[in-house]
Design a protein around this motif. Structure first.
Motif, PDB file in Angstrom:
ATOM      1  N   ASN A   1      25.939  38.003  42.671  1.00  0.00           N
ATOM      2  CA  ASN A   1      26.763  37.117  43.488  1.00  0.00           C
ATOM      3  C   ASN A   1      27.978  36.543  42.780  1.00  0.00           C
ATOM      4  N   LYS A   2      28.505  37.276  41.825  1.00  0.00           N
ATOM      5  CA  LYS A   2      29.691  36.808  41.118  1.00  0.00           C
ATOM      6  C   LYS A   2      30.940  37.448  41.716  1.00  0.00           C
ATOM      7  N   GLN A   3      32.028  36.710  41.701  1.00  0.00           N
ATOM      8  CA  GLN A   3      33.295  37.306  42.144  1.00  0.00           C
ATOM      9  C   GLN A   3      33.745  38.313  41.085  1.00  0.00           C
ATOM     10  N   VAL A   4      34.200  39.478  41.528  1.00  0.00           N
ATOM     11  CA  VAL A   4      34.721  40.474  40.592  1.00  0.00           C
ATOM     12  C   VAL A   4      36.210  40.655  40.845  1.00  0.00           C
ATOM     13  N   ILE A   5      36.971  40.509  39.768  1.00  0.00           N
ATOM     14  CA  ILE A   5      38.406  40.791  39.821  1.00  0.00           C
ATOM     15  C   ILE A   5      38.640  42.139  39.159  1.00  0.00           C
ATOM     16  N   VAL A   6      39.379  43.010  39.826  1.00  0.00           N
ATOM     17  CA  VAL A   6      39.807  44.254  39.165  1.00  0.00           C
ATOM     18  C   VAL A   6      41.322  44.181  39.018  1.00  0.00           C
ATOM     19  N   ARG A   7      41.788  44.323  37.779  1.00  0.00           N
ATOM     20  CA  ARG A   7      43.233  44.293  37.500  1.00  0.00           C
ATOM     21  C   ARG A   7      43.729  45.731  37.578  1.00  0.00           C
ATOM     22  N   SER A   8      44.298  46.060  38.721  1.00  0.00           N
ATOM     23  CA  SER A   8      44.593  47.450  39.061  1.00  0.00           C
ATOM     24  C   SER A   8      46.086  47.739  38.977  1.00  0.00           C
TER      25      SER A   8
ATOM     26  N   HIS B   1      32.626  46.680  48.016  1.00  0.00           N
ATOM     27  CA  HIS B   1      32.026  45.676  47.126  1.00  0.00           C
ATOM     28  C   HIS B   1      32.790  44.353  47.139  1.00  0.00           C
ATOM     29  N   GLU B   2      33.784  44.256  48.026  1.00  0.00           N
ATOM     30  CA  GLU B   2      34.576  43.024  48.186  1.00  0.00           C
ATOM     31  C   GLU B   2      35.171  42.549  46.854  1.00  0.00           C
ATOM     32  N   LEU B   3      35.769  43.484  46.122  1.00  0.00           N
ATOM     33  CA  LEU B   3      36.418  43.123  44.866  1.00  0.00           C
ATOM     34  C   LEU B   3      37.753  42.455  45.160  1.00  0.00           C
ATOM     35  N   LYS B   4      38.080  41.475  44.345  1.00  0.00           N
ATOM     36  CA  LYS B   4      39.409  40.865  44.431  1.00  0.00           C
ATOM     37  C   LYS B   4      40.357  41.750  43.619  1.00  0.00           C
ATOM     38  N   VAL B   5      41.403  42.251  44.250  1.00  0.00           N
ATOM     39  CA  VAL B   5      42.354  43.140  43.572  1.00  0.00           C
ATOM     40  C   VAL B   5      43.554  42.318  43.102  1.00  0.00           C
ATOM     41  N   VAL B   6      43.803  42.366  41.793  1.00  0.00           N
ATOM     42  CA  VAL B   6      45.003  41.742  41.227  1.00  0.00           C
ATOM     43  C   VAL B   6      45.863  42.886  40.697  1.00  0.00           C
ATOM     44  N   ALA B   7      47.003  43.090  41.340  1.00  0.00           N
ATOM     45  CA  ALA B   7      47.786  44.308  41.105  1.00  0.00           C
ATOM     46  C   ALA B   7      49.141  43.993  40.480  1.00  0.00           C
ATOM     47  N   SER B   8      49.504  44.792  39.480  1.00  0.00           N
ATOM     48  CA  SER B   8      50.801  44.618  38.822  1.00  0.00           C
ATOM     49  C   SER B   8      51.923  45.063  39.747  1.00  0.00           C
ATOM     50  N   MET B   9      52.874  44.170  39.968  1.00  0.00           N
ATOM     51  CA  MET B   9      54.051  44.487  40.801  1.00  0.00           C
ATOM     52  C   MET B   9      55.201  43.659  40.258  1.00  0.00           C
TER      53      MET B   9
END
Length: 328
Positions: free
Chosen positions: A97-104, A124-132
């Motif tokens: 039950n932990k939030q997962v951030i993927v730095r994509s 899996h309801e991952l939080k996506v943090v994307a370089s832009m």
């Protein structure tokens, strides 16, 4: 060697920089990446082979299971998705039950063998943090490689189609980095809220793209950014510029205060930048820490004082900077 007239960061504070309760486990899975961006502090790229081992992966899964105080598991790289252990870590964290951030980097979805990622993220309801680093193609391609902007746009549209940026549990955040300086006319990142508004208007109007938040991140003089600044003979003056914008109000919100940063070998650091500069976290007795030692001690709270260096001025300049953007 540089003779730097910079106040040692520790001397800037009248007190030792200490940890709060650890809530974030940031794991750098390795240096493999399909891109080799000019500003990359990890110096990742297609020719790098360093990555997590099965043994360290297992230890990290044990940490995730054992410590309920960890709320966020933040997966980074390289392209984290390309490195060993990505999916096992995601699934262990979500099962707990932990939030997962993927730095994509977004472009990875178009590399053979990785086209399942957007659907996997949504499942899996991952939080996506994307370089832009910009919303203009020319600036992005200059920093990240030819064609990266077009691939990034297609990837964001793909994520939007799956509900990212629209549904409450599918968060899509973007990261802005300033262009690397070409002269001593340095500047900090623009005001985050205003820049976020500009990004949203432009990306919606031209590409129909929506997202949640924009994070502005200062270029820290670490890794390729440091090498670039040294080549241009701007390293010392850039550090002085950052120090001159030191903001004491950022200290309470620094990411190093509540996170542990783990490298692919299982070593523990206070933050990702210290990891890249090989400045390990230290226990009370002065010994360096590993994931194995945290498990043996059955505690995440072994660090007495956060290790600091001159580049810490990058996180404390102006509005501050962290993996989650501006601090104040």
């Amino acid at each position: 060697m540089h003779t730097i007239s910079i106040t040692p960061f520790k001397n800037k504070l009248n007190y030792p920089l200490t940890k709060k309760d650890i809530t974030v486990l940031q794991i750098n899975l390795g240096k493999r990446c399909n891109l080799a961006c000019t500003h990359c502090h990890v110096e990742a790229g297609p020719k790098r082979t360093e990555e997590l081992s099965p043994e360290v992966c297992q230890q990290l899964i044990e940490i995730i299971h054992r410590f309920p105080e960890i709320q966020i598991v933040d997966l980074t790289g390289g392209a984290p998705e390309m490195n060993y252990g990505f999916k096992p870590l995601v699934e262990a964290a979500r099962a707990n039950n932990k939030q997962v951030i993927v730095r994509s980097n977004l472009t990875i979805y178009f590399v053979d063998g990785f086209s399942d990622l957007p659907e996997y993220f949504a499942q899996h309801e991952l939080k996506v943090v994307a370089s832009m680093p910009c919303y203009l193609a020319d600036n992005v391609d200059k920093m990240r490689g030819f064609g990266v902007f077009d691939h990034s746009i297609k990837a964001l549209q793909w994520l939007n189609k799956l509900g990212y940026g629209k549904e409450q549990n599918l968060i899509l955040d973007l990261v802005y980095n300033p262009q690397l300086p070409t002269s001593e006319k340095f500047s900090l990142a623009p005001e985050q809220a205003n820049l976020e508004r500009d990004y949203k208007i432009f990306l919606q109007k031209h590409f129909g793209i929506v997202f949640n938040n924009l994070f502005t991140i200062t270029n820290l003089p670490v890794g390729r950014t440091q090498m670039y600044l040294e080549r241009k003979k701007l390293y010392t003056s850039y550090l002085q510029f950052l120090e001159s914008h030191f903001n004491n109000g950022t200290i309470d919100h620094l990411m190093c205060r509540d996170q542990l940063s783990i490298d692919y070998l299982g070593n523990v650091y206070d933050c990702d930048f210290n990891q890249m500069m090989n400045l390990p976290a230290k226990a009370l007795n002065g010994e360096t820490l590993t994931v194995k030692k945290l498990l043996e001690a059955d505690s995440l709270d072994l660090i007495s004082e956060i290790q600091a260096a001159a580049y810490c001025y990058g996180c404390t300049a102006g509005c501050g900077s962290s993996c989650g953007g501006a601090l104040v």
